[in-house]
Design an enzyme around this catalytic site. Structure first.
Site, PDB file in Angstrom:
ATOM      1  N   ILE A 129       0.912  -1.148   0.000  1.00 32.47           N
ATOM      2  CA  ILE A 129       0.000   0.000   0.000  1.00 32.47           C
ATOM      3  C   ILE A 129       0.947   1.192   0.000  1.00 32.47           C
ATOM      4  O   ILE A 129       1.568   1.504   1.019  1.00 32.47           O
ATOM      5  CB  ILE A 129      -0.927   0.019   1.226  1.00 32.47           C
ATOM      6  CG1 ILE A 129      -1.859  -1.191   1.192  1.00 32.47           C
ATOM      7  CG2 ILE A 129      -1.724   1.326   1.261  1.00 32.47           C
ATOM      8  CD1 ILE A 129      -2.702  -1.363   2.442  1.00 32.47           C
ATOM      9  N   PRO A 130       1.105   1.856  -1.150  1.00 31.25           N
ATOM     10  CA  PRO A 130       2.194   2.818  -1.322  1.00 31.25           C
ATOM     11  C   PRO A 130       1.940   4.188  -0.683  1.00 31.25           C
ATOM     12  O   PRO A 130       1.820   5.209  -1.360  1.00 31.25           O
ATOM     13  CB  PRO A 130       2.302   2.923  -2.849  1.00 31.25           C
ATOM     14  CG  PRO A 130       0.906   2.680  -3.326  1.00 31.25           C
ATOM     15  CD  PRO A 130       0.339   1.663  -2.385  1.00 31.25           C
ATOM     16  N   CYS A 131       1.925   4.224   0.641  1.00 31.80           N
ATOM     17  CA  CYS A 131       1.704   5.481   1.361  1.00 31.80           C
ATOM     18  C   CYS A 131       2.818   6.485   1.081  1.00 31.80           C
ATOM     19  O   CYS A 131       2.611   7.693   1.222  1.00 31.80           O
ATOM     20  CB  CYS A 131       1.545   5.220   2.847  1.00 31.80           C
ATOM     21  SG  CYS A 131       2.878   4.263   3.583  1.00 31.80           S
ATOM     22  N   HIS A 132       3.986   6.007   0.643  1.00 31.26           N
ATOM     23  CA  HIS A 132       5.088   6.924   0.320  1.00 31.26           C
ATOM     24  C   HIS A 132       4.757   7.791  -0.897  1.00 31.26           C
ATOM     25  O   HIS A 132       5.381   8.821  -1.093  1.00 31.26           O
ATOM     26  CB  HIS A 132       6.384   6.138   0.081  1.00 31.26           C
ATOM     27  CG  HIS A 132       6.337   5.233  -1.097  1.00 31.26           C
ATOM     28  ND1 HIS A 132       5.665   4.018  -1.073  1.00 31.26           N
ATOM     29  CD2 HIS A 132       6.864   5.345  -2.335  1.00 31.26           C
ATOM     30  CE1 HIS A 132       5.786   3.433  -2.257  1.00 31.26           C
ATOM     31  NE2 HIS A 132       6.506   4.217  -3.036  1.00 31.26           N
ATOM     32  N   ARG A 133       3.770   7.409  -1.685  1.00 34.62           N
ATOM     33  CA  ARG A 133       3.365   8.179  -2.870  1.00 34.62           C
ATOM     34  C   ARG A 133       2.373   9.285  -2.551  1.00 34.62           C
ATOM     35  O   ARG A 133       1.898   9.966  -3.443  1.00 34.62           O
ATOM     36  CB  ARG A 133       2.760   7.230  -3.913  1.00 34.62           C
ATOM     37  CG  ARG A 133       3.749   6.216  -4.430  1.00 34.62           C
ATOM     38  CD  ARG A 133       3.114   5.281  -5.441  1.00 34.62           C
ATOM     39  NE  ARG A 133       4.040   4.190  -5.732  1.00 34.62           N
ATOM     40  CZ  ARG A 133       3.676   2.981  -6.099  1.00 34.62           C
ATOM     41  NH1 ARG A 133       2.391   2.704  -6.255  1.00 34.62           N
ATOM     42  NH2 ARG A 133       4.590   2.049  -6.325  1.00 34.62           N
TER      43      ARG A 133
END
Length: 186
Positions: free
Chosen positions: A144-148
């Protein structure tokens, strides 16, 4: 009662990561990933974190988990991977958090959105802060790409994973999406 979480550590270009999965009840079922731990300062600290967060016993990864580990390694080596097809166990997340996670998961590698854009896409335009709080509890960062997800104005915002903003920017750089954020660290 759910089966316990097996876990293993693995080395990447970013450092030692760990993954924990729920072993399926039958041999033909797919294991569900419950945790993906980004690197701590040492492999020992990464191992301690995955245990503290719920990993109960170290195990050799089954083939499905081994494929995910290889994908994570390629991703951190600058070959962006798609993680949308990975089976997740997010049973501990409430309905709003699951909605946030689904919206974040739809952001392609190399692209970013702001917390406000994600809230608006979910039909909750006033919920940018709540989106950030849900992402701060993301148990499977990268998948789940929360860094994006960035703050307004394209600022990096927060990142609760080990290494904080430096890790967020390194993850975005591996995807070719960190232009303009590197000055934030100086």
């Amino acid at each position: 009662m759910k089966p316990p979480l097996a876990y293993c550590l693995f080395e990447t270009a970013l450092g030692w990561c760990a993954i924990a999965w729920r072993e399926p009840g039958s041999p033909e079922a797919t294991p569900a990933v419950a945790l993906l731990q980004l690197p701590e300062a040492t492999s020992e600290l990464t191992g301690q974190r995955i245990v503290r967060d719920g990993g109960t016993h170290p195990s050799d990864p089954p083939p499905y988990i081994s494929r995910i580990i290889r994908k994570v390694g390629r991703h951190f080596n600058g070959d962006p991977q798609d993680f949308q097809d990975i089976v997740l166990d997010l049973g501990g997340a409430g309905p709003f958090a699951q909605q946030v996670y689904a919206a974040a998961r739809a952001i392609p590698a190399g692209e970013t959105r702001t917390y406000g854009e994600l809230a608006k896409a979910m039909g909750c335009p006033a919920a940018a802060r709540a989106v950030g709080q849900a992402l701060g509890k993301n148990p499977v960062a990268l998948i789940i790409p929360c860094h994006r997800v960035l703050a307004s104005g394209g600022k990096p915002g927060g990142f609760s994973a080990p290494g904080g903003l430096a890790t967020k920017i390194r993850m975005l750089a591996a995807e070719g999406a960190a232009a303009g954020l590197l000055v934030t660290l100086k």
